[in-house]
Motif scaffolding. Structure first.
Motif, mmCIF file in Angstrom:
data_model
loop_
_atom_site.group_PDB
_atom_site.id
_atom_site.type_symbol
_atom_site.label_atom_id
_atom_site.label_comp_id
_atom_site.label_asym_id
_atom_site.label_seq_id
_atom_site.Cartn_x
_atom_site.Cartn_y
_atom_site.Cartn_z
ATOM 1 N N SER A 229 27.465 10.141 34.449
ATOM 2 C CA SER A 229 28.209 11.237 34.861
ATOM 3 C C SER A 229 29.619 11.593 34.149
ATOM 4 O O SER A 229 30.131 10.581 33.754
ATOM 5 C CB SER A 229 28.545 11.006 36.339
ATOM 6 O OG SER A 229 27.287 11.320 37.131
ATOM 7 N N ALA A 427 27.671 16.604 33.259
ATOM 8 C CA ALA A 427 27.023 16.219 34.175
ATOM 9 C C ALA A 427 27.648 15.736 35.391
ATOM 10 O O ALA A 427 28.704 14.863 34.907
ATOM 11 C CB ALA A 427 25.877 14.937 33.829
ATOM 12 N N LEU A 453 26.709 22.232 43.437
ATOM 13 C CA LEU A 453 25.924 21.473 42.410
ATOM 14 C C LEU A 453 24.764 22.448 41.863
ATOM 15 O O LEU A 453 24.580 22.585 40.683
ATOM 16 C CB LEU A 453 24.940 20.239 42.952
ATOM 17 C CG LEU A 453 26.071 19.220 43.210
ATOM 18 C CD1 LEU A 453 25.514 18.005 44.006
ATOM 19 C CD2 LEU A 453 26.681 18.800 41.957
ATOM 20 N N HIS A 458 23.999 21.204 38.272
ATOM 21 C CA HIS A 458 23.842 19.903 37.925
ATOM 22 C C HIS A 458 22.780 19.139 38.770
ATOM 23 O O HIS A 458 22.457 17.951 38.465
ATOM 24 C CB HIS A 458 25.380 19.362 38.410
ATOM 25 C CG HIS A 458 26.319 19.529 37.585
ATOM 26 N ND1 HIS A 458 26.528 19.329 36.170
ATOM 27 C CD2 HIS A 458 27.537 20.334 37.888
ATOM 28 C CE1 HIS A 458 27.651 19.933 35.713
ATOM 29 N NE2 HIS A 458 28.155 20.393 36.615
ATOM 30 N N GLY A 464 23.784 13.642 37.275
ATOM 31 C CA GLY A 464 23.921 14.766 38.019
ATOM 32 C C GLY A 464 23.381 14.686 39.233
ATOM 33 O O GLY A 464 22.344 13.803 39.722
#
Length: 958
Positions: A229, A427, A453, A458, A464
């Motif tokens: 991430s 991400a 998100l 993501h 993600g």
């Protein structure tokens, strides 16, 4: 020459090390009559010096783990055994690196696991079956034989079956693992057809918002995927306390360059290490999320193609009814949904729901509009329709950064900066876990997190997505626990074919409706445990909604409200510690029960209030498989290191022997056929024959069950039980079948970390929702009437008489209540329950550090020591969970003030994917944000220190 202080301390440490061994050897030498059994010999420990010199000698090393401890972090341990005693435990470094680009999983363990031997041989340990001889909770017990205990339970069960039916028996399974011990009880109660309470909701771990948006809640991946991430929001989670073996991945991601943002009202142990800390006022997190979503929408930072394909935001909604435009509105059949195609300038059927375009989310040439208003002819005439995205823009309009700052206390510029950071990340992930499930409006918060998100695209990419909790699916365990093994052809098909999540969810809903009587725990307590008297009087509309939901079959309830429950089994579940308002439960439920049976390895609060207590084997005294939690791409095996003390038995033996005794007594009494809680015909006279699979799984030997589980679980393909037990942990070969605990929905790729939701994004498989997409719009009348069709912010319930908000978290010093009274863990804290409050709130109330304070509201009260903490924000007080009630003065715990109210939208069923099924969509326990007041306690109250705790636990040593 005199002894020095250093010599004294060294001697004391050695004696402390020797204590478990000496204690157990003495118990074994004089079990009942005071005479040593023939042939037994005590170790030749002549002095503490001898013990100290020999502490690094052992007879053998066993690979073990903490079976049955309700901990998501599975850790392999090396158990050093000498003279029939587990001398100590150490972490086992048995985890290979996934690939050179990712950190590895070594070491794994925590301070609780490293001192389990203290509990194993401690004063609270149960060694013999006990029958209550005084009032419940009096601590007066009589030791009985296993034959007496099992016969009494069997006869009581048969009595209830003959008189009122099995629906009057309830089972709360609490802790478990993936081995024979957990399968044994699930197998028994499933064969009996008695109701099971939905424990996920009862612990406040039910992810309602995820279930409403995605159709499932068990979403996660492996912890090494955090390393991939760029931006990590640690939201309602404190991994430094709750994910100790995994937390290093978070900080290693930060060292690599990821931005770690902690969102929590208090400056907790994880916030200390973050790049940025946001501390919204308690209960206002949803406003923060919606403010960030507004920035992404207004600044056009969203990923348009992802939104068009993966979400319901382009689907059309009628202005007149505020319901989705469906195929039946246009004279068609079914619930197909529509978008406005900008390319053709007309409506088009939306891909997604099963049966349309092969059930794929692929848009092809479609270009769905996200804005605008359009006229469409329906059966009643022309109506105006708009995309959900246009409604969302209106919904988000009030959440300007300035207004969000006024609501939450988080600066407007910070709201904007974090939103931009999230949207720009390659991400980004949100680590939320179960902390995001425990507020009154937790569903709105989770829906808003997922919205963030989805807008930024993501969910469904490496590194993600939202991370809640998930497990690898061990089909062998599920088949054994369900007393069912698919035929060969079906096993072969399952090994090659993965049913789509929507298909599985339909089967799960049918399973609850037709096969097994699951029921929401809070509704059981509503009708039978005093919640109706408490919450119904405060909110008459909620009482009407509960009755309607049960009457319409949206929510099941056993027994019916007019009947009474007769028997309650607490199997490793400490109900009177974790349920809301336990004082009302004892007042309303306990008098109705003819029999309360507790199965545990220690004397818990629930065991203290039981009628029969059955001693279970400890974590190192049985064989099994730990929770196959997805954080770790391994399955951890636990071998038996030593035999249980006294007459304790493993749960496999306990429930198998109970099944056998019920069958024997049913034959002796001529009690055979009956109908279970769902009306299916069953027969008690063949119960053990079915439980044992016709003798294939005898209760006296768990080895066939272990082999069955391992051989039929795809994550363990090609591995035997012996190989797993010798290794301690086995790397998974597969993720396993989709199910209630495994909604990862991604392919297994050897050598790669695992991330959730890949099937939907990469393979375009529809989500298991009504629309086949991530669904943010819920058009059920109750959601529309309550203004929750789209995510929105609502203030949590308040009472001006009680201006403080009680929060908490999972404690660092115990796994739930298991280690809460352990002397070593108590020495690392205040030694008794403590309440954290801000300097300002303490000052205005005249409270100083370590004062005894009273915490109260209209529901109840408790007393604890004050811990004045600058890390706690004004208006917030916090007590970390799992203190046993007997550790408080008068045995009144922090649960006494928690009423756990819920909303009528949590009762909705039979609306698309919004329906009750196993571990899904029911009212959940909501302890966080409870309004309270705190005052200095001026009474001369007895403290709740270690000596008092030891006195209570000593009752187990009969």
């Amino acid at each position: 020459m005199g002894i020095t202080r250093r010599d004294f301390l060294r001697g004391a440490a050695a004696l402390s090390l020797a204590a478990p061994a000496l204690r157990l050897r003495n118990l074994a030498a004089a079990p009942a009559a005071g005479a040593a059994p023939p042939g037994s010999e005590l170790p030749a420990y002549r002095s503490w010096e001898d013990v100290y010199r020999r502490q690094w000698q052992w007879d053998r090393i066993v690979r073990g783990t903490h079976l049955w401890a309700n901990c998501a972090s599975a850790c392999s341990m090396m158990l050093y055994v000498r003279d029939g005693v587990v001398w100590r435990e150490e972490q086992a470094g048995v985890y290979e690196q996934t690939n050179p680009q990712l950190p590895d999983f070594n070491p794994r363990g925590c301070q609780k696991g490293a001192c389990y031997t203290e509990l194993m041989y401690g004063p609270g340990r149960l060694r013999y079956p006990l029958r209550r001889v005084g009032p419940r909770g009096s601590g007066r017990w009589q030791r009985v034989s296993w034959d007496e205990a099992l016969t009494e339970i069997a006869d009581r069960v048969i009595d209830v079956f003959l008189e009122d039916g099995p629906q009057c028996i309830t089972w709360d399974f609490g802790n478990m693992d993936f081995g024979p011990c957990a399968a044994a009880q699930m197998r028994l109660f499933g064969l009996l057809g008695v109701p099971t309470t939905d424990a996920l909701a009862g612990t406040g771990d039910l992810p309602l918002g995820a279930l409403q948006t995605w159709g499932f809640g068990a979403v996660d991946g492996s912890a090494d995927d955090w390393f991939r991430s760029d931006c990590i929001l640690v939201w309602s989670m404190n991994p430094a306390y709750t994910r100790i073996p995994e937390a290093h991945f978070l900080w290693e991601a930060r060292y690599r360059g990821a931005t770690v943002i902690s969102i929590a009202p208090d400056y907790n142990a994880s916030s200390i290490h973050a790049d940025l800390w946001l501390n919204p006022r308690v209960g206002t997190d949803t406003a923060l999320a919606l403010g960030m979503a507004r920035v992404i929408v207004e600044e056009k930072l969203y990923r348009e193609r992802y939104v068009q394909e993966q979400t319901d935001l382009p689907l059309l909604v009628r202005d007149d009814t505020r319901r989705f435009l469906r195929a039946r509105d246009l004279g068609g059949a079914g619930d197909g949904f529509f978008v406005w195609d900008r390319k053709t300038g007309r409506i088009a059927r939306a891909p997604g729901p099963s049966g349309w375009r092969g059930g794929s989310l692929e848009l092809g040439e479609l270009d769905p509009a996200l804005e605008g208003a359009y006229r469409v002819r329906v059966a009643e005439g022309e109506v105006t329709v708009r995309p959900v995205f246009a409604l969302l823009r209106e919904q988000l309009a009030p959440y300007s950064p300035q207004r969000v700052a006024a609501i939450t206390g988080v600066g407007a510029d910070i709201v904007v900066a974090v939103a931009r950071k999230l949207a720009a990340a390659r991400a980004a992930s949100i680590l939320a876990s179960f902390g995001s499930c425990k507020h009154y409006h937790a569903d709105l918060l989770q829906r808003s997190m997922i919205l963030l998100l989805a807008l930024s695209g993501h969910q469904g990419k490496p590194g993600g997505g939202l991370r809640l909790s998930a497990m690898w699916s061990l089909s062998g365990f599920e088949w054994l626990a369900g007393a069912y093994e698919p035929p060969f052809w079906q096993r072969l098909a399952l090994s090659w074919y993965r049913p789509r999540p929507a298909t599985v969810e339909r089967h799960l809903a049918a399973y609850v409706r037709e096969k097994h009587p699951f029921q929401p725990i809070l509704l059981w307590l509503w009708y039978h445990g005093g919640l109706r008297e408490l919450l119904g009087e405060r909110d008459p509309e909620l009482a009407v909604a509960v009755d309607k939901a049960c009457r319409l079959g949206w929510m099941p309830i056993f027994p019916r409200p007019e009947a009474r429950p007769r028997i309650f089994f607490a199997t490793g579940a400490n109900a009177l510690r974790r349920w809301p308002v336990p004082q009302l439960v004892r007042e309303h439920l306990w008098p109705k029960l003819d029999l309360v049976v507790a199965v545990d390895f220690r004397m818990s609060t629930t065991a203290l209030h039981a009628d029969l207590v059955l001693p279970a084997a400890g974590y190192y005294e049985k064989r099994g498989i730990k929770y196959a939690q997805s954080y770790l791409p391994y399955v951890v095996f636990g071998d038996r290191a030593v035999a249980p003390p006294g007459e304790a038995r493993s749960e496999w033996e306990i429930y198998g022997a109970l099944a056998q005794r019920i069958q024997e007594r049913a034959r002796e009494r001529g009690a055979g056929r009956y109908r279970d809680a769902l009306g299916h015909e069953r027969d008690l006279t063949s119960l053990y024959d079915r439980w044992s699979g016709g003798g294939a799984f005898p209760w006296s030997d768990d080895r066939p069950a272990l082999d069955f589980i391992v051989e039929r679980s795809s994550p363990l393909a090609g591995v035997s039980w012996d190989q797993g037990a010798a290794a301690g942990a086995v790397r998974i070969r597969d993720i396993g079948m989709y199910g209630p605990g495994n909604a990862i929905c991604s392919d297994f790729r050897p050598g790669q970390s695992i991330y959730p939701s890949q099937w939907f994004v990469e393979r375009k498989i529809p989500w298991p929702t009504e629309t086949g997409r991530q669904q943010f719009y819920i058009d059920h009348p109750w959601f529309l009437q309550d203004g929750e069709a789209l995510p929105t912010y609502k203030e949590p319930p308040a009472d001006p008489r009680y201006p403080l908000r009680l929060t908490g978290g999972h404690t660092r010093w115990s796994v739930h209540a298991i280690w809460r009274s352990d002397p070593t863990m108590l020495r690392l804290q205040r030694g008794e329950p403590v309440l954290y409050l801000s300097e300002r709130d303490a000052r205005v109330r005249g409270i100083r550090d370590h004062d005894l304070v009273r915490v109260f509201n209209a529901v109840g009260s408790f007393r604890a020591r004050a811990k004045v903490a600058p890390a706690v924000q004004p208006g917030q007080v916090a007590i970390y969970h799992a203190w046993e009630p007997f550790q408080f003065p008068e045995w009144r715990s922090s649960q006494d003030v928690i009423a756990s109210p819920f909303k009528r939208t949590h009762l909705v069923g039979n609306h698309g994917h919004i329906r009750y099924r196993m571990y899904a969509l029911s009212p959940g326990y909501t302890p966080r944000g409870t309004p309270v007041e705190v005052v200095l306690d001026t009474g001369a109250a007895e403290g709740a220190g270690c000596r008092r705790i030891a006195g209570i636990e000593g009752q187990a040593n009969l």
